[in-house]
Motif scaffolding. Sequence first.
Motif, PDB file in Angstrom:
ATOM      1  N   PHE A   1       0.987  -1.055  -0.020  1.00  0.00           N
ATOM      2  CA  PHE A   1       0.048  -0.102   0.149  1.00  0.00           C
ATOM      3  C   PHE A   1       0.850   1.354  -0.179  1.00  0.00           C
ATOM      4  O   PHE A   1       0.557   2.239  -0.666  1.00  0.00           O
ATOM      5  CB  PHE A   1      -1.038   0.025   1.219  1.00  0.00           C
ATOM      6  CG  PHE A   1      -1.709   1.250   1.140  1.00  0.00           C
ATOM      7  CD1 PHE A   1      -3.036   1.160   0.610  1.00  0.00           C
ATOM      8  CD2 PHE A   1      -1.560   2.180   2.079  1.00  0.00           C
ATOM      9  CE1 PHE A   1      -3.799   2.360   0.706  1.00  0.00           C
ATOM     10  CE2 PHE A   1      -2.192   3.519   2.345  1.00  0.00           C
ATOM     11  CZ  PHE A   1      -3.406   3.417   1.525  1.00  0.00           C
TER      12      PHE A   1
ATOM     13  N   MET B   1       4.040   1.667  -1.042  1.00  0.00           N
ATOM     14  CA  MET B   1       4.913   1.684  -2.060  1.00  0.00           C
ATOM     15  C   MET B   1       3.913   2.254  -3.458  1.00  0.00           C
ATOM     16  O   MET B   1       4.302   2.967  -4.434  1.00  0.00           O
ATOM     17  CB  MET B   1       5.573   0.236  -2.660  1.00  0.00           C
ATOM     18  CG  MET B   1       6.743  -0.017  -1.752  1.00  0.00           C
ATOM     19  SD  MET B   1       7.661  -1.368  -2.158  1.00  0.00           S
ATOM     20  CE  MET B   1       6.516  -2.931  -2.109  1.00  0.00           C
ATOM     21  N   ALA B   2       2.668   1.817  -3.305  1.00  0.00           N
ATOM     22  CA  ALA B   2       1.716   2.196  -4.517  1.00  0.00           C
ATOM     23  C   ALA B   2       0.936   3.577  -4.163  1.00  0.00           C
ATOM     24  O   ALA B   2       0.655   4.310  -5.218  1.00  0.00           O
ATOM     25  CB  ALA B   2       0.791   0.976  -4.610  1.00  0.00           C
TER      26      ALA B   2
ATOM     27  N   ALA C   1       4.326  -8.558  -1.047  1.00  0.00           N
ATOM     28  CA  ALA C   1       4.525  -6.898  -1.181  1.00  0.00           C
ATOM     29  C   ALA C   1       4.105  -6.666  -2.546  1.00  0.00           C
ATOM     30  O   ALA C   1       3.445  -5.524  -2.785  1.00  0.00           O
ATOM     31  CB  ALA C   1       5.663  -6.664  -0.311  1.00  0.00           C
ATOM     32  N   PHE C   2       4.785  -7.497  -3.421  1.00  0.00           N
ATOM     33  CA  PHE C   2       4.783  -7.113  -4.813  1.00  0.00           C
ATOM     34  C   PHE C   2       3.280  -7.193  -5.473  1.00  0.00           C
ATOM     35  O   PHE C   2       2.862  -6.395  -6.159  1.00  0.00           O
ATOM     36  CB  PHE C   2       5.804  -7.949  -5.491  1.00  0.00           C
ATOM     37  CG  PHE C   2       6.255  -7.423  -6.839  1.00  0.00           C
ATOM     38  CD1 PHE C   2       7.261  -6.359  -6.770  1.00  0.00           C
ATOM     39  CD2 PHE C   2       5.753  -7.747  -8.252  1.00  0.00           C
ATOM     40  CE1 PHE C   2       7.823  -5.734  -7.804  1.00  0.00           C
ATOM     41  CE2 PHE C   2       6.200  -7.120  -9.149  1.00  0.00           C
ATOM     42  CZ  PHE C   2       7.364  -6.168  -9.294  1.00  0.00           C
ATOM     43  N   LEU C   3       2.560  -8.150  -4.869  1.00  0.00           N
ATOM     44  CA  LEU C   3       1.268  -8.453  -5.357  1.00  0.00           C
ATOM     45  C   LEU C   3       0.484  -7.192  -4.856  1.00  0.00           C
ATOM     46  O   LEU C   3      -0.563  -6.774  -5.586  1.00  0.00           O
ATOM     47  CB  LEU C   3       0.747  -9.709  -5.032  1.00  0.00           C
ATOM     48  CG  LEU C   3      -0.283 -10.434  -5.566  1.00  0.00           C
ATOM     49  CD1 LEU C   3       0.071 -10.830  -7.003  1.00  0.00           C
ATOM     50  CD2 LEU C   3      -0.873 -11.624  -4.961  1.00  0.00           C
TER      51      LEU C   3
ATOM     52  N   TYR D   1       1.586  -4.366  -4.163  1.00  0.00           N
ATOM     53  CA  TYR D   1       1.730  -3.185  -4.804  1.00  0.00           C
ATOM     54  C   TYR D   1       1.104  -3.055  -6.033  1.00  0.00           C
ATOM     55  O   TYR D   1       0.494  -2.309  -6.664  1.00  0.00           O
ATOM     56  CB  TYR D   1       3.367  -3.020  -4.864  1.00  0.00           C
ATOM     57  CG  TYR D   1       3.583  -2.015  -6.139  1.00  0.00           C
ATOM     58  CD1 TYR D   1       3.713  -0.759  -5.645  1.00  0.00           C
ATOM     59  CD2 TYR D   1       4.144  -2.531  -7.409  1.00  0.00           C
ATOM     60  CE1 TYR D   1       3.996   0.213  -6.833  1.00  0.00           C
ATOM     61  CE2 TYR D   1       4.550  -1.661  -8.349  1.00  0.00           C
ATOM     62  CZ  TYR D   1       4.547  -0.347  -7.996  1.00  0.00           C
ATOM     63  OH  TYR D   1       4.569   0.781  -9.064  1.00  0.00           O
ATOM     64  N   LEU D   2       0.863  -4.177  -6.812  1.00  0.00           N
ATOM     65  CA  LEU D   2       0.359  -4.286  -8.141  1.00  0.00           C
ATOM     66  C   LEU D   2      -1.315  -4.145  -8.009  1.00  0.00           C
ATOM     67  O   LEU D   2      -1.768  -3.411  -8.658  1.00  0.00           O
ATOM     68  CB  LEU D   2       0.269  -5.783  -8.484  1.00  0.00           C
ATOM     69  CG  LEU D   2       1.768  -6.263  -9.410  1.00  0.00           C
ATOM     70  CD1 LEU D   2       1.573  -7.597  -9.717  1.00  0.00           C
ATOM     71  CD2 LEU D   2       1.831  -5.339 -10.615  1.00  0.00           C
TER      72      LEU D   2
ATOM     73  N   PHE E   1      -2.753  -2.154  -5.398  1.00  0.00           N
ATOM     74  CA  PHE E   1      -3.408  -0.831  -5.017  1.00  0.00           C
ATOM     75  C   PHE E   1      -2.822   0.128  -6.090  1.00  0.00           C
ATOM     76  O   PHE E   1      -3.623   1.218  -6.228  1.00  0.00           O
ATOM     77  CB  PHE E   1      -2.494  -0.653  -3.646  1.00  0.00           C
ATOM     78  CG  PHE E   1      -2.999  -1.081  -2.536  1.00  0.00           C
ATOM     79  CD1 PHE E   1      -4.474  -0.855  -2.015  1.00  0.00           C
ATOM     80  CD2 PHE E   1      -2.267  -2.174  -1.681  1.00  0.00           C
ATOM     81  CE1 PHE E   1      -4.846  -1.490  -1.170  1.00  0.00           C
ATOM     82  CE2 PHE E   1      -2.925  -2.532  -0.576  1.00  0.00           C
ATOM     83  CZ  PHE E   1      -4.079  -2.527  -0.323  1.00  0.00           C
ATOM     84  N   SER E   2      -1.843  -0.387  -6.956  1.00  0.00           N
ATOM     85  CA  SER E   2      -1.476   0.696  -8.231  1.00  0.00           C
ATOM     86  C   SER E   2      -2.645   0.388  -9.144  1.00  0.00           C
ATOM     87  O   SER E   2      -3.006   1.665  -9.657  1.00  0.00           O
ATOM     88  CB  SER E   2      -0.225  -0.230  -8.885  1.00  0.00           C
ATOM     89  OG  SER E   2       0.796   0.012  -7.966  1.00  0.00           O
ATOM     90  N   SER E   3      -3.337  -0.372  -9.443  1.00  0.00           N
ATOM     91  CA  SER E   3      -4.237  -0.576 -10.346  1.00  0.00           C
ATOM     92  C   SER E   3      -5.882  -0.485  -9.672  1.00  0.00           C
ATOM     93  O   SER E   3      -6.550   0.021 -10.436  1.00  0.00           O
ATOM     94  CB  SER E   3      -4.230  -1.916 -11.060  1.00  0.00           C
ATOM     95  OG  SER E   3      -4.001  -2.818 -10.543  1.00  0.00           O
TER      96      SER E   3
ATOM     97  N   PHE F   1      -7.862  -8.389  -8.548  1.00  0.00           N
ATOM     98  CA  PHE F   1      -7.392  -7.070  -8.937  1.00  0.00           C
ATOM     99  C   PHE F   1      -8.617  -6.058  -8.910  1.00  0.00           C
ATOM    100  O   PHE F   1      -8.488  -5.024  -9.414  1.00  0.00           O
ATOM    101  CB  PHE F   1      -6.668  -7.115 -10.160  1.00  0.00           C
ATOM    102  CG  PHE F   1      -5.157  -7.956  -9.786  1.00  0.00           C
ATOM    103  CD1 PHE F   1      -4.285  -7.648  -8.955  1.00  0.00           C
ATOM    104  CD2 PHE F   1      -5.069  -8.978 -10.621  1.00  0.00           C
ATOM    105  CE1 PHE F   1      -3.339  -8.187  -8.724  1.00  0.00           C
ATOM    106  CE2 PHE F   1      -3.977  -9.887 -10.314  1.00  0.00           C
ATOM    107  CZ  PHE F   1      -3.049  -9.507  -9.326  1.00  0.00           C
TER     108      PHE F   1
END
Lengths: 249, 273
Positions: free
Chosen positions: A73, A75-76, A132-134, A136-137, A139-141, A243
């Motif tokens: 969250f 990072m995004a 964390a990467f998932l 980030y993906l 919350f980014s989208s 997502f």
Amino acid sequence: MSHPAKGKSALLIKLTLWLITFTVVLPFLWLLKASVMDFANSQAGVLAWVRDSVVFTLAALIFSVLSSITAGFVMAILYIPFRKTMIVLTLITMLIPATAMAMPLYVLVDHIHLNDTILGLVIASSYYPFGAFLSYLYFSSAMPGDLVGMGRIDGLGDWGLFYHLGIPLSKSLWSIVTFFSFINLWNSYQLPKVLLNAPEHSTLPMGLELLYGRGTATVGILMLIPAVLLYLLSQRSIERGIFSGAVTG
Amino acid sequence: MRRVRKARAGALFMFAPYFAAMLFCGLIPLVVAIREVANPSWINMKGSYTTIYRILGDFRVIPALAHAAFLLAIFVPAMIVVVLAISLLLDATPVRGNTLMRLVLLLPGIVSGGVATLIWTSLLGPNIQWNGSNIRWLIGGIAFTSGVGSWIVIQYGSLRSISHEVLEAALVDGCNRFQLAIRIKLPMISRYIGYMTILLVAGAIQIYSEPTLLMSTGLTTDWSLSQVAYSYAFRTGDFAGGTALSLDMLIPNIVLGIVFVMNTDFLKRGERH
């Protein structure tokens, strides 16, 4: 699934999927049958392995899920120094071979006098860059900038944004990160093998190796049950679309 | 004029537990590993960073590389195709028992390498004469079945989140079901396909559990690069050699990761808040 296929193509799709499903389920029916026959051969030590596996998995799971989702969250959505570096480091550390990390982790855990303990294993397993990467993906989208901006206008701070917007919009993300983190920890083999040397501490995957050929099917079923139960509990939110967030349909 | 952003305490506090874990379990071990490489090794008694390429001269490394190349050439593409095909099929039409079907498809993905090895060796029976040629198919098959299910969950989830309006517009424009899948759905989840590809490639290069648990066949000792590295570090006590080989394994993954990041909008996300 938004625009279902109809007619012959739908029938073909259904038949193909059922055929694949039938092929996949056969080995597990065999495992179930073998576990019933093997039950008498399994040893008393199995219960201790179950206990250690449960304690290790739950402790590491709680920390890894909470820390990785909040980090995703941040990072995004939020601002931190070296944000891009953190994302790249997350990606790189996710790809480092477990063998490369095992020996230095052994040295570090030994340095804090936690070698051969479940706590040492928990600490060494608490980093979950995949989650964390998932996150980030996700919350980014799934969280539009406008929504976050409105939250700010309404007086939300960083914690407020996460609590009032991030958490309600990411229930399926929590399910999927928890599920995969659980699978990762519950099936973890290489790190426990390096960090736990005392015979009184063993996790189920290590026990599986010790028991090979004598009651292994029972241990196999024991390892499968919690993962299946967790999936059934979280299936609805996982399938809502990991997502899907504030804007997708 | 460039605005100077200031991090808030809340964001830093929220990120701190993850950063601590990253430091202790990721970055510090990585630095320790890199420093360890310069120490004396069996293949480089004087000790220096040349161990990183000298280790490649070990007689076990070329066969292990060939095994990794085999997995990369056959099983990684097969996994990508199967994961995407099943995810698209599941997304394409409602099937009675869909919930049960997805659980069953996921089952191989939630068993450990050990259980998968047990199932496969028992199913194939004791009469098979294992040799260097057929055992690589067994290892690839185990990795395939245990890897496919979890990625189906992720890719199916990402397909489910594609906006209805986009799909409706494509149908109005004359797309058939196949075109809808290939031209609309797959490009829209391309970031997640790239992410899956990187992790599958890393998994194939670093494979460890499956060949280790098949060592009773006598054919898979030092079968994979990770096993050779493990053998250096924990059997002969040559940590420098083990970490050097592990870092060699990391190089293709980092290159792939950089290509991936450079060719997608992964790091871009408009204005921070």
